[in-house]
Design a protein around this motif. Structure first.
Motif, short mmCIF file in Angstrom:
data_model
loop_
_atom_site.label_atom_id
_atom_site.label_comp_id
_atom_site.label_asym_id
_atom_site.label_seq_id
_atom_site.Cartn_x
_atom_site.Cartn_y
_atom_site.Cartn_z
N VAL A 62 11.55 1.60 2.98
CA VAL A 62 10.79 1.23 1.78
C VAL A 62 10.81 -0.28 1.68
O VAL A 62 11.88 -0.90 1.70
CB VAL A 62 11.39 1.86 0.51
N GLN A 63 9.62 -0.90 1.63
CA GLN A 63 9.54 -2.36 1.59
C GLN A 63 8.99 -2.82 0.25
O GLN A 63 7.86 -2.50 -0.12
CB GLN A 63 8.67 -2.88 2.74
N PHE A 64 9.83 -3.59 -0.46
CA PHE A 64 9.43 -4.09 -1.77
C PHE A 64 8.78 -5.47 -1.61
O PHE A 64 9.30 -6.47 -2.10
CB PHE A 64 10.63 -4.14 -2.70
N ILE A 65 7.68 -5.48 -0.87
CA ILE A 65 6.96 -6.73 -0.65
C ILE A 65 5.51 -6.55 -1.04
O ILE A 65 4.99 -5.44 -1.01
CB ILE A 65 7.00 -7.18 0.83
N LYS A 66 4.90 -7.65 -1.39
CA LYS A 66 3.51 -7.56 -1.78
C LYS A 66 2.61 -7.48 -0.54
O LYS A 66 3.01 -7.89 0.55
CB LYS A 66 3.11 -8.78 -2.60
N GLU A 73 7.31 -4.38 13.36
CA GLU A 73 8.28 -3.28 13.32
C GLU A 73 7.65 -2.01 12.75
O GLU A 73 7.93 -0.91 13.20
CB GLU A 73 9.55 -3.68 12.58
N ARG A 74 6.76 -2.21 11.77
CA ARG A 74 6.09 -1.03 11.22
C ARG A 74 5.20 -0.38 12.27
O ARG A 74 5.20 0.85 12.43
CB ARG A 74 5.26 -1.43 9.99
N ASN A 75 4.42 -1.22 12.99
CA ASN A 75 3.54 -0.70 14.04
C ASN A 75 4.31 0.17 15.04
O ASN A 75 3.86 1.22 15.45
CB ASN A 75 2.88 -1.85 14.81
N LEU A 76 5.48 -0.29 15.40
CA LEU A 76 6.28 0.43 16.40
C LEU A 76 6.97 1.66 15.81
O LEU A 76 6.87 2.76 16.35
CB LEU A 76 7.34 -0.50 16.99
N PHE A 84 7.04 4.59 6.47
CA PHE A 84 7.13 3.31 5.76
C PHE A 84 6.41 3.44 4.43
O PHE A 84 5.26 3.89 4.39
CB PHE A 84 6.43 2.19 6.56
N TYR A 85 7.07 3.05 3.35
CA TYR A 85 6.39 2.97 2.05
C TYR A 85 6.41 1.52 1.65
O TYR A 85 7.49 0.94 1.48
CB TYR A 85 7.12 3.82 1.00
N VAL A 86 5.25 0.93 1.54
CA VAL A 86 5.19 -0.50 1.23
C VAL A 86 4.57 -0.67 -0.16
O VAL A 86 3.54 -0.06 -0.46
CB VAL A 86 4.37 -1.26 2.28
N HIS A 111 9.42 6.51 -4.32
CA HIS A 111 9.46 6.87 -2.89
C HIS A 111 10.88 6.70 -2.36
O HIS A 111 11.39 7.53 -1.61
CB HIS A 111 8.50 6.01 -2.08
N ALA A 112 11.50 5.59 -2.77
CA ALA A 112 12.88 5.34 -2.32
C ALA A 112 13.80 6.47 -2.78
O ALA A 112 14.62 6.97 -2.00
CB ALA A 112 13.36 3.99 -2.88
N LEU A 113 13.63 6.90 -4.03
CA LEU A 113 14.49 7.97 -4.58
C LEU A 113 14.36 9.26 -3.77
O LEU A 113 15.36 9.96 -3.55
CB LEU A 113 14.13 8.24 -6.04
N LYS A 114 13.14 9.56 -3.34
CA LYS A 114 12.94 10.79 -2.54
C LYS A 114 13.78 10.72 -1.27
O LYS A 114 14.41 11.70 -0.87
CB LYS A 114 11.46 10.97 -2.20
N LEU A 115 13.77 9.55 -0.63
CA LEU A 115 14.55 9.40 0.62
C LEU A 115 16.04 9.47 0.32
O LEU A 115 16.81 10.12 1.02
CB LEU A 115 14.23 8.06 1.29
#
Ligand code: ATP
Ligand code: MG
Length: 196
Positions: A62-66, A73-76, A84-86, A111-115
């Protein structure tokens, strides 16, 4: 130092290391933090993800970025089955819309909580989450509750600068990246494949 002394010293060192390995027998998921102002926090987290995936472990990020910037890294890792949840919508430095930013953050946190609630996941990465706490978009208490009530085998990595001291206290492994030098400071542009 002669050969015999050297051998004796190595032997003593080996005994000490063996004793410490012997002592560390507990098996449980750990909570890791990569913080500090130096480069390498997100890449260390993604390196750990690569290691885990290489052992057929289940990883979620989970990425907390705008924004929806492409990142290598996401592509791979997505191709390797890592979700990935962005945090994409609403969060912009430009508008400084606090209500929209908070909402975007809280949506992403769901999303983070689900994981964090799922025993399926061996490693959960919460990239750049420290800023959400600093900016008061996300209650520290909620993060601590989620971390402490996760499945026992689950590992967690938090990244970001200025990590809250209560999280540092709670963590099992904390590494602070210290910027000895950074290319950007001498005018070198950020590079695809190195910086993102
Ligand atoms: P990376 O993603 O490279 O592991 P990071 O996660 O440690 O870096 P962040 O604070 O998330 O660092 O910043 C992300 C971006 O800023 C990256 O492109 C990184 O190269 C760059 N960066 C990191 N540290 C510095 C620094 N001390 N000076 C300038 N740029 C930096
Ligand atoms: Mg980062």
């Amino acid at each position: 130092m002669n050969e015999a002394q050297h051998q004796q010293r190595q032997q003593r060192l080996k005994q000490r290391v063996d004793a410490r390995i012997e002592q560390a027998q507990r098996e449980q998921g750990i909570f890791m933090i990569f913080t500090g102002n130096g480069k390498g926090k997100t890449t260390a987290a993604m390196g750990t993800a690569t290691r885990a995936v290489g052992h057929q472990k289940k990883v979620g990020v989970v990425q907390f970025i705008k924004g929806t910037w492409e990142n290598g890294e996401r592509n791979l890792l997505e191709q390797a089955g890592v979700p990935f949840y962005v945090m994409e919508t609403g969060f912009t430095w430009e508008t400084q819309d606090r209500t929209a930013d908070t909402q975007a953050c809280l949506n992403t946190w769901q999303h983070a909580l689900k994981l964090l609630n799922s025993p399926q996941y061996d490693l959960v990465i919460l990239d750049e989450i420290t800023y959400m706490i600093t900016l008061n978009y996300l209650p520290l208490e909620d993060v601590i509750n989620a971390i402490t009530s996760r499945p026992a085998h689950q590992n967690i990595i938090i990244t970001g600068r200025a990590c809250h001291r209560m999280l540092i206290e709670l963590a099992d492994t904390v590494t602070e990246m210290r910027p000895v030098k950074h290319a950007f400071d001498s005018g070198i542009k950020a590079q695809k494949g190195i910086d993102w």
